[in-house]
Design a protein around this motif. Structure first.
Motif: not given
Length: 125
Positions: A11-25, A118-122
């Protein structure tokens, strides 16, 4: 076979930042294209960004250009999505996907054979 596991949503406020990561095998990570997609409630899954096998080419949806950046680290078998200046309309479940039949930064959902959970971003307005 390719296994994908996303992390970094929240959860992040508008104008904020998030970094998603994905690990593969599984299959040789550096040989194929990767992408990020998202799906908001009541809407179809949509393309967000993709990156070619070596990271030299990228594609973005118009709605995220200039705000999101996709990158990959072939040594660590990871792909990331840096999301800046987030908007309420970015709220969705975000999916990492692999396209082993392609080396370029493909954008079509049908090109991707493997998907993460999947990962939720709000984003609160």
């Amino acid at each position: 076979q390719v296994q994908l596991v996303e992390s970094g949503g929240g959860l992040v406020q508008a104008g904020g930042s998030l970094r998603l990561s994905c690990a593969a095998s599984g299959r040789t990570f550096s040989s194929y294209a990767l992408g990020w997609f998202r799906q908001a409630p009541g809407k179809e899954r949509e393309f967000v960004a993709s990156i070619s096998w070596g990271g030299q080419n990228t594609n973005y949806a118009d709605s995220v250009k200039g705000r999101f950046t996709i990158s990959r680290d072939n040594a660590k078998n990871t792909v990331a999505l840096q999301m800046n200046n987030l908007k309420h309309e970015d709220t969705a479940v975000y999916y990492c996907a692999a396209a082993p039949r392609y080396t370029g930064a493909v954008i079509g959902t049908g090109a991707y054979d493997y998907w993460g959970q999947g990962t939720q971003v709000t984003v609160s307005s």
